[in-house]
Design a protein around this motif. Structure first.
Motif, mmCIF file in Angstrom:
data_model
loop_
_atom_site.group_PDB
_atom_site.id
_atom_site.type_symbol
_atom_site.label_atom_id
_atom_site.label_comp_id
_atom_site.label_asym_id
_atom_site.label_seq_id
_atom_site.Cartn_x
_atom_site.Cartn_y
_atom_site.Cartn_z
ATOM 1 N N PHE A 1 0.821 -1.213 0.000
ATOM 2 C CA PHE A 1 0.000 0.000 0.000
ATOM 3 C C PHE A 1 0.858 1.267 0.000
ATOM 4 O O PHE A 1 0.327 2.365 -0.189
ATOM 5 N N PRO B 1 1.722 2.079 -4.390
ATOM 6 C CA PRO B 1 0.925 2.944 -5.271
ATOM 7 C C PRO B 1 1.075 4.427 -4.948
ATOM 8 O O PRO B 1 0.945 5.264 -5.851
ATOM 9 N N LEU B 2 1.354 4.774 -3.697
ATOM 10 C CA LEU B 2 1.588 6.187 -3.371
ATOM 11 C C LEU B 2 2.875 6.670 -4.040
ATOM 12 O O LEU B 2 2.957 7.808 -4.515
ATOM 13 N N GLY C 1 2.061 6.971 -7.705
ATOM 14 C CA GLY C 1 1.151 8.107 -7.861
ATOM 15 C C GLY C 1 1.925 9.414 -7.802
ATOM 16 O O GLY C 1 1.693 10.342 -8.593
ATOM 17 N N ALA D 1 2.667 17.404 -1.999
ATOM 18 C CA ALA D 1 1.831 16.623 -1.090
ATOM 19 C C ALA D 1 1.845 15.142 -1.466
ATOM 20 O O ALA D 1 1.823 14.267 -0.589
ATOM 21 N N ASP D 2 1.879 14.859 -2.756
ATOM 22 C CA ASP D 2 1.910 13.458 -3.192
ATOM 23 C C ASP D 2 3.246 12.813 -2.826
ATOM 24 O O ASP D 2 3.304 11.655 -2.400
ATOM 25 N N ALA E 1 3.256 12.208 0.928
ATOM 26 C CA ALA E 1 2.455 11.027 1.293
ATOM 27 C C ALA E 1 3.247 9.752 1.006
ATOM 28 O O ALA E 1 3.250 8.802 1.811
ATOM 29 N N VAL F 1 6.044 9.396 3.678
ATOM 30 C CA VAL F 1 5.517 8.891 4.961
ATOM 31 C C VAL F 1 5.285 7.386 4.860
ATOM 32 O O VAL F 1 5.739 6.605 5.708
ATOM 33 N N SER G 1 6.982 13.171 10.420
ATOM 34 C CA SER G 1 6.139 14.251 10.957
ATOM 35 C C SER G 1 6.073 15.436 9.984
ATOM 36 O O SER G 1 4.994 15.988 9.721
ATOM 37 N N ARG H 1 3.885 14.524 7.045
ATOM 38 C CA ARG H 1 2.447 14.511 7.367
ATOM 39 C C ARG H 1 1.907 15.944 7.376
ATOM 40 O O ARG H 1 0.806 16.207 6.894
ATOM 41 N N ALA H 2 2.682 16.836 7.977
ATOM 42 C CA ALA H 2 2.234 18.235 8.014
ATOM 43 C C ALA H 2 2.076 18.775 6.594
ATOM 44 O O ALA H 2 1.127 19.508 6.295
ATOM 45 N N VAL I 1 1.336 17.078 3.871
ATOM 46 C CA VAL I 1 0.139 16.481 3.252
ATOM 47 C C VAL I 1 -1.095 17.308 3.607
ATOM 48 O O VAL I 1 -1.911 17.646 2.746
ATOM 49 N N LEU I 2 -1.222 17.664 4.875
ATOM 50 C CA LEU I 2 -2.415 18.414 5.298
ATOM 51 C C LEU I 2 -2.357 19.865 4.822
ATOM 52 O O LEU I 2 -3.374 20.434 4.428
ATOM 53 N N LEU J 1 -3.709 20.499 1.294
ATOM 54 C CA LEU J 1 -5.046 20.057 0.889
ATOM 55 C C LEU J 1 -5.898 21.203 0.360
ATOM 56 O O LEU J 1 -6.890 20.982 -0.310
ATOM 57 N N GLY J 2 -5.484 22.432 0.678
ATOM 58 C CA GLY J 2 -6.224 23.568 0.138
ATOM 59 C C GLY J 2 -7.430 23.922 0.981
ATOM 60 O O GLY J 2 -7.738 23.283 1.945
#
Lengths: 389, 328
Positions: free
Chosen positions: B249, B252-253, B256, B264-265, B268, B271, B317, B320-321, B323-324, B327-328
């Motif tokens: 799992f 694919p990230l 992607g 952000a991709d 992800a 992480v 960490s 992760r920050a 990624v969020l 998000l817009g």
């Protein structure tokens, strides 16, 4: 390598979005695990079916649109992003229908599928028995040959939706003398209001009758309701077991939509200094994205004619654990409100988190426990030797 | 929608796998760890002949790229075979020089990177004070802040080696250097390079994880206790099943992210790959038992790298920050 949608797929997405926007119930329906909610969800199935949105991947003669796997994934993304109701007939659509497409007769498909697509007949599954859970092949309910059909006897349990559903399907022992437990089983369908059937609803953790026990006492089933050959029920059931674990039961749209709602909740509720919760929100977003991309890779494999096989076990463990983590994070974000049932008047307006959490807890248990799935992953994908369970 | 490697990309990965399997990489790693870079340089040359570094260099500088999907596939194999050296740093430096647009620097270095004749290390403010394998590199590019803006420096000097938990990763602080460029272009190019470094590190981590699962699966099939292979025990099976699950799992990230290279991709993917490889390493160690805890046994080459790559070019960490935040 690409993740591009065709113009046709984009158009399909916009069609689905427009239809959902025009038809979505104004307020969330009552829980489908209640009599009132079950009826409301059945009516919603009828509305979906009227415009051919209830079973998009089926061929048109049975009520579908002949949608490709990618189109189906697109539909599901739109469906969950819109916050549309849960699917009360998912046992029929996701489990029984694939079996009928593969092993049923044309007569069975013509008789059963359109009524399933429209919500006129809602289906329950009847796999487990009091003594047969993960070791399903040890089941003891019997099907005895009589003139023109079979007599069912025994007890089924944990039958999802059976408290309010119309019909059920499951495996029965038709040849007690067979040399192996999984031989001599027959796949049968039966009405839940037939003479000899007693349905005893069971309250799940939140008390709602989401499943039931079934007592079967000389229940007559005509030959036309046997799927596949008598005695071949195990092979018939297992050939489509991947559907429940894999691509069709829990589509990625469900989790990407839930992750989006979680981010909204986090922005509204969270203490910005709480980086531990922030990290869990990020993990839900990342997990949903991973599941979506993993599924598109599977869809690409299917389009090339490859078989997914045991990889569907990876899928099932992943979404079931993601679902729990995502809902636990939402409840933790809600703080003291997190323990409120969705029935509480103080429950958050964009709620559903409490019932979603309750439902998520069942994920690692149904559709083959995650312990069984991990055995399958280890033995069939990694090639580890079989051993005592 | 064709979210799978095509036949040519799969064959490229298989070619690298064969090349590296024939190269006795554990011996190369052990030599590299003692400062003997000879076998590592030979291997580097063979990787360049196979086209690995050209993937990060544009065609006008005698490369093939930038080809992120192929680059990810290649770095998975590099991680899988524990190849030592400033691999990530060299391709990230190539991305920096290309993006920066200082023609002289690009012309001086990029064709040599593509040809495998230049090994570069890289030190960016976001990723900490150390340059990897500066003692084996032909040059180290350093971005730092001076007064109002960022500047890019080139140096060939570095301080004493600060040993990493992974003996094959030799860290040091760059010393001095001459200014190559200044200003917002440097800041922008450095951000681009940091993203590509995170992306390549994620791929490398995934490959390390894959090797750990492969080696551990083979081990538990042949290691017998209580008269049976330990791989027949359910608790052993389930730990390995979870290890495979994490990798499958994360993969694919990674791919992607290869399609977009959006921050952000990439975050992800970093992480997921970083967390996966570390968890897989813990499982690999536990299932090997005491033999896995020895430096002598080759598993250690991947175990220690797993820990290092989890933090390199973007801690979990920080990613992760990111990624969020995006998000817009």
């Amino acid at each position: 390598m690409d993740l591009a949608f065709t113009a046709e797929e984009d158009a399909f997405r916009l069609d689905a979005r427009a239809w959902l926007a025009a038809h979505l119930p104004a307020a969330p329906l009552p829980s489908l695990e209640t009599a009132e909610g079950f009826a409301a969800h059945r009516a919603w199935e009828r509305e979906l079916a009227a415009d051919r949105w209830s079973v998009v991947s089926w061929p048109e003669p049975y009520g579908g649109r002949g949608a490709s796997v990618v189109q189906w994934l697109v539909f599901e993304e739109e469906y969950f992003a819109a916050g549309a109701p849960g699917r009360v007939n998912q046992n029929g659509i996701n489990l029984l229908a694939p079996t009928l497409f593969e092993h049923g007769t044309e007569e069975q498909r013509a008789r059963i599928l359109p009524a399933m697509a429209s919500g006129e007949v809602i289906w329950a599954q009847a796999w487990s028995e009091p003594g047969s859970g993960s070791d399903l092949a040890s089941l003891r309910s019997t099907a005895t040959r009589v003139d023109g059909g079979w007599l069912l006897n025994g007890q089924k349990t944990w039958s999802s939706r059976a408290a309010f559903a119309d019909r059920a399907f499951g495996l029965f022992r038709s040849d007690p003398g067979a040399d192996r437990p999984h031989r001599g089983l027959t796949y049968l369908m039966f009405p839940l209001d037939a003479a000899g059937v007693t349905v005893r609803p069971i309250g799940r953790l939140d008390g709602k009758p989401a499943f039931a026990e079934l007592f079967l006492d000389d229940v007559f089933v005509p030959d036309q309701d046997v799927i596949g050959e008598p005695g071949q029920g195990w092979a018939v059931a297992m050939s489509t077991a991947g559907n429940e674990r894999g691509l069709t039961l829990r589509s990625p749209g469900r989790f990407t939509a839930a992750a989006d709602r979680l981010v909204t909740l986090w922005r509204e509720q969270a203490d910005p200094a709480d980086t531990a919760l922030r990290d869990r929100v990020a993990d839900a977003v990342i997990g949903a994205r991973a599941y979506r991309l993993f599924t598109y890779a599977h869809a690409s494999k299917l389009a090339q004619g490859a078989d997914i096989g045991a990889e569907s076990s990876l899928n099932k463990v992943y979404w079931s654990e993601l679902d729990i983590a995502l809902h636990e994070t939402a409840l933790d974000l809600l703080g003291p409100l997190g323990e409120l049932s969705d029935a509480a008047s103080d429950a958050p307006a964009h709620g559903g988190w409490a019932e979603g959490w309750t439902f998520s807890l069942a994920g690692p248990i149904y559709a083959g426990t995650n312990e069984i799935q991990r055995d399958i992953i280890a033995e069939r994908l990694l090639g580890l030797p079989k051993g005592r369970r | 929608m064709q979210f799978l490697l095509d036949a040519e990309q799969r064959e490229f990965a298989r070619t690298l796998d064969r090349l590296l399997a024939a190269g006795d990489t554990p011996a190369v790693v052990r030599a590299w760890s003692t400062g003997d870079h000879g076998p590592g340089r030979l291997l580097w040359g063979r990787l360049a002949e196979a086209g690995v570094f050209a993937l990060a260099v544009p065609e006008k500088y005698e490369g093939l790229g930038l080809l992120p999907v192929e680059l990810a596939a290649a770095f998975v194999e590099l991680g899988r075979h524990a190849v030592p050296g400033p691999l990530v740093e060299t391709v990230a430096a190539a991305a920096l020089l290309d993006r920066l647009g200082v023609a002289a620097a690009a012309e001086e270095w990029l064709p040599h990177i593509a040809a495998g004749e230049a090994r570069l290390s890289l030190c960016l403010p976001a990723a900490g004070p150390y340059a990897l394998d500066a003692d084996a590199a032909d040059a180290v590019f350093v971005v730092d802040s001076e007064g109002e803006g960022d500047r890019l420096l080139l140096t060939r000097e570095s301080g004493p080696v600060q040993p990493s938990v992974d003996p094959a990763r030799r860290l040091s602080r760059p010393v001095g250097g001459s200014v190559v460029a200044r200003g917002p272009e440097v800041t922008e190019a450095a951000a681009h390079a940091a993203g590509l470094a995170a992306f390549a590190t994620a791929a490398q981590a995934l490959g390390v994880g894959q090797a750990l699962v492969e080696r551990t699966t083979a081990y538990v099939k042949q290691r017998a206790q209580f008269g049976v292979p330990i791989g027949s025990f359910q608790t052993v099976k389930h730990q390995l099943a979870d290890a495979l699950l994490r990798l499958e799992f994360a993969r694919p990230l990674l791919f992607g992210a290869a399609l977009t290279l959006e921050p952000a991709d990439v975050a992800a993917a970093k992480v997921a790959c970083g967390e996966a490889v570390y968890a897989v390493a813990r499982t690999a160690l536990q299932l090997h038992g005491a033999i896995g805890y020895t430096a002598e046994y080759d598993l250690s080459l991947w175990l220690t790298k797993a820990r290092a790559l989890r933090s390199a070019w973007g801690t979990p960490s920080a990613c992760r920050a990111r990624v969020l935040a995006d998000l817009g």
